[in-house]
Design a protein around this motif. Structure first.
Motif, mmCIF file in Angstrom:
data_model
loop_
_atom_site.group_PDB
_atom_site.id
_atom_site.type_symbol
_atom_site.label_atom_id
_atom_site.label_comp_id
_atom_site.label_asym_id
_atom_site.label_seq_id
_atom_site.Cartn_x
_atom_site.Cartn_y
_atom_site.Cartn_z
ATOM 1 N N TRP A 263 6.699 -4.496 -6.749
ATOM 2 C CA TRP A 263 6.582 -5.600 -7.613
ATOM 3 C C TRP A 263 7.650 -6.094 -5.677
ATOM 4 O O TRP A 263 8.450 -5.649 -6.101
ATOM 5 C CB TRP A 263 7.161 -5.387 -8.341
ATOM 6 C CG TRP A 263 7.321 -7.110 -7.973
ATOM 7 C CD1 TRP A 263 6.828 -8.285 -8.245
ATOM 8 C CD2 TRP A 263 8.512 -8.081 -9.478
ATOM 9 N NE1 TRP A 263 7.464 -9.505 -8.733
ATOM 10 C CE2 TRP A 263 8.362 -8.962 -9.511
ATOM 11 C CE3 TRP A 263 9.195 -7.324 -10.973
ATOM 12 C CZ2 TRP A 263 9.865 -9.727 -10.752
ATOM 13 C CZ3 TRP A 263 10.072 -7.633 -11.074
ATOM 14 C CH2 TRP A 263 9.915 -9.362 -11.332
ATOM 15 N N PRO A 265 9.916 -9.889 -5.527
ATOM 16 C CA PRO A 265 9.843 -11.048 -6.012
ATOM 17 C C PRO A 265 9.592 -11.700 -4.872
ATOM 18 O O PRO A 265 9.991 -11.783 -3.995
ATOM 19 C CB PRO A 265 11.108 -10.765 -6.334
ATOM 20 C CG PRO A 265 11.595 -10.118 -5.870
ATOM 21 C CD PRO A 265 10.945 -8.303 -5.567
ATOM 22 N N ASP A 269 10.830 -15.873 -8.553
ATOM 23 C CA ASP A 269 10.970 -15.024 -8.692
ATOM 24 C C ASP A 269 13.134 -14.865 -9.050
ATOM 25 O O ASP A 269 13.386 -14.816 -10.070
ATOM 26 C CB ASP A 269 10.622 -13.641 -8.816
ATOM 27 C CG ASP A 269 9.187 -13.575 -9.525
ATOM 28 O OD1 ASP A 269 9.028 -13.925 -9.827
ATOM 29 O OD2 ASP A 269 8.519 -13.152 -8.710
ATOM 30 N N ARG A 272 14.658 -17.208 -11.808
ATOM 31 C CA ARG A 272 14.241 -16.536 -12.910
ATOM 32 C C ARG A 272 15.305 -14.964 -12.815
ATOM 33 O O ARG A 272 15.845 -15.287 -14.306
ATOM 34 C CB ARG A 272 13.416 -16.084 -12.838
ATOM 35 C CG ARG A 272 11.608 -17.114 -13.075
ATOM 36 C CD ARG A 272 10.403 -17.199 -12.834
ATOM 37 N NE ARG A 272 10.264 -16.358 -14.001
ATOM 38 C CZ ARG A 272 9.388 -15.395 -14.307
ATOM 39 N NH1 ARG A 272 8.802 -14.936 -13.527
ATOM 40 N NH2 ARG A 272 8.835 -15.093 -16.109
ATOM 41 N N TYR A 273 15.817 -14.459 -11.851
ATOM 42 C CA TYR A 273 16.745 -13.528 -12.441
ATOM 43 C C TYR A 273 18.087 -13.812 -12.598
ATOM 44 O O TYR A 273 18.588 -13.936 -13.811
ATOM 45 C CB TYR A 273 16.297 -12.398 -10.824
ATOM 46 C CG TYR A 273 17.264 -11.709 -11.062
ATOM 47 C CD1 TYR A 273 17.346 -10.430 -11.497
ATOM 48 C CD2 TYR A 273 18.929 -11.425 -10.937
ATOM 49 C CE1 TYR A 273 18.657 -8.980 -11.370
ATOM 50 C CE2 TYR A 273 20.049 -10.664 -10.443
ATOM 51 C CZ TYR A 273 19.423 -9.794 -11.269
ATOM 52 O OH TYR A 273 20.672 -8.866 -11.280
ATOM 53 N N GLY A 299 7.657 -20.857 -11.429
ATOM 54 C CA GLY A 299 7.954 -20.179 -11.892
ATOM 55 C C GLY A 299 9.101 -19.932 -12.876
ATOM 56 O O GLY A 299 8.688 -19.737 -14.115
ATOM 57 N N LEU A 305 12.702 -13.788 -17.188
ATOM 58 C CA LEU A 305 12.338 -12.010 -17.228
ATOM 59 C C LEU A 305 12.594 -11.178 -18.297
ATOM 60 O O LEU A 305 13.158 -11.023 -18.447
ATOM 61 C CB LEU A 305 12.952 -11.509 -16.080
ATOM 62 C CG LEU A 305 13.078 -12.261 -14.577
ATOM 63 C CD1 LEU A 305 13.502 -11.883 -13.370
ATOM 64 C CD2 LEU A 305 10.950 -11.949 -13.969
ATOM 65 N N GLU A 309 11.638 -5.592 -15.896
ATOM 66 C CA GLU A 309 11.276 -7.046 -14.991
ATOM 67 C C GLU A 309 12.977 -6.794 -14.152
ATOM 68 O O GLU A 309 13.314 -6.609 -13.359
ATOM 69 C CB GLU A 309 10.504 -7.846 -14.753
ATOM 70 C CG GLU A 309 9.665 -8.450 -15.071
ATOM 71 C CD GLU A 309 8.873 -9.361 -15.307
ATOM 72 O OE1 GLU A 309 8.050 -9.490 -15.196
ATOM 73 O OE2 GLU A 309 9.328 -10.663 -16.428
#
Length: 338
Positions: A263, A265, A269, A272-273, A299, A305, A309
């Motif tokens: 993956w 990101p 992403d 979102r982390y 997103g 997550l 993840e």
């Protein structure tokens, strides 16, 4: 200096936040939330001018639901200036949407004696009547004493009938909004030194803490975010920045040695982390165009997550900083996506 007759603070109700979030899919990552102990309701994504975004696309962000805007009038001002006209429209005299916008401004001049000059520049340039959050910017390891001097001004800066409100009124005139809100509603600081951020995170002088955070720079998680109680209505607001970049390069580019089909990101992403961490209220972005705004909002709609993840992205970030080698990682801890 002493101030008197401060207006009592008002507080955001859960019903107010819920009514705004009703426009978005129900999620464990609500799009709107209360900014710490302030009475401000903020979008979880914020827009800063570091990407030289146009005023047209700044207004587009607002139309899509973004309501937190970050502006600099001194350092890198030429980069931020492209969004100036949009901020005038949304936050200037006579705006019909001013109460729906959270305007955060910053000065990188860490000198208490220059605070009134920094404020005046922002009031004149943007044609505004008040600032929601005024940040002291870029606080590094050598700025501890300077920050202490600056934050001593907090009672004189914020709120109705403050010393600085009266000074601004003398310079630009009195308006109903300025009289009601004060020149500055809340005070924040932007930290490049996590130890100082931790030290000041519980200060009554500081309403909002802004820190660098991304998959390659995670120390804010243990030293700031996880030291706070998400249920505590008196905790400071938390804003993150630099979600997508490190001195090792753009974090959406895979680190050397990452196996094929692992993956990678996306930029959303990476937002979102940060937003999946404890007590993070706003993730600040430096978008350049509206397509990036759309992608970021899409997103966020995917929710937080998962723990797996997050664990994977922790490893991904360590690989980026050469703190780990792929041979040190168990294959079951990798996430593969076609």
């Amino acid at each position: 200096m002493l101030i008197t007759n401060l207006a009592s603070p008002s507080f955001v109700t859960s019903n107010q936040v819920d009514s705004l979030n009703a426009k978005f899919p129900k999620s464990d990552l609500p799009f709107y939330r209360k900014l710490g102990r302030t009475d401000l309701t903020v979008s979880c994504l914020g827009l800063g001018g570091g990407g030289s975004i146009s005023s047209e696309d700044t207004l587009y962000a607002f139309d899509q639901g973004i309501n937190y805007f970050f502006y600099s009038s001194d350092l890198h001002h030429h980069i931020y200036s492209s969004m100036t006209e949009a901020l005038r429209q949304m936050c200037g005299h006579g705006s019909s949407v001013r109460e729906k916008v959270v305007l955060a401004t910053v000065t990188y001049i860490k000198n208490p004696e220059m605070a009134i000059a920094a404020l005046l520049d922002q009031f004149v340039e943007l044609g505004i009547e008040y600032i929601d959050v005024f940040f002291w910017g870029w606080i590094g390891s050598k700025d501890g004493s300077a920050l202490q001097d600056c934050l001593q001004l907090s009672p004189d800066l914020r709120g109705a009938n403050s010393v600085y409100q009266r000074s601004i009124e003398k310079m630009i005139g009195i308006s109903d909004r300025l009289k009601k809100m004060g020149a500055v509603r809340y005070v924040g600081a932007s930290f490049h030194d996590i130890n100082l951020a931790q030290q000041w995170s519980n200060s009554p002088f500081l309403d909002v803490v802004m820190v660098r955070h991304n998959v390659a720079h995670k120390s804010a998680q243990s030293q700031v975010f996880n030291q706070l109680d998400s249920q505590d209505p008196h905790r400071p607001g938390i804003v993150t920045f630099k979600s997508t970049g490190s001195h090792t390069g753009a974090l959406w580019n895979a680190p050397q040695g990452l196996p094929e089909n692992c993956w990678r990101p996306s930029v959303p992403d990476l937002y979102r982390y940060s937003l999946s961490q404890n007590c993070v209220d706003v993730c600040l972005a430096g978008w350049q165009r509206r397509q990036e705004i759309d992608a970021a909002i899409y997103g966020v709609k995917q929710g937080k997550l998962t723990p797996a993840e997050i664990d994977y992205l922790n490893l991904y970030g360590d690989l980026h900083r050469n703190q780990l080698s792929t041979k040190d990682i168990s294959p079951e801890n990798l996430i593969y996506r076609s």
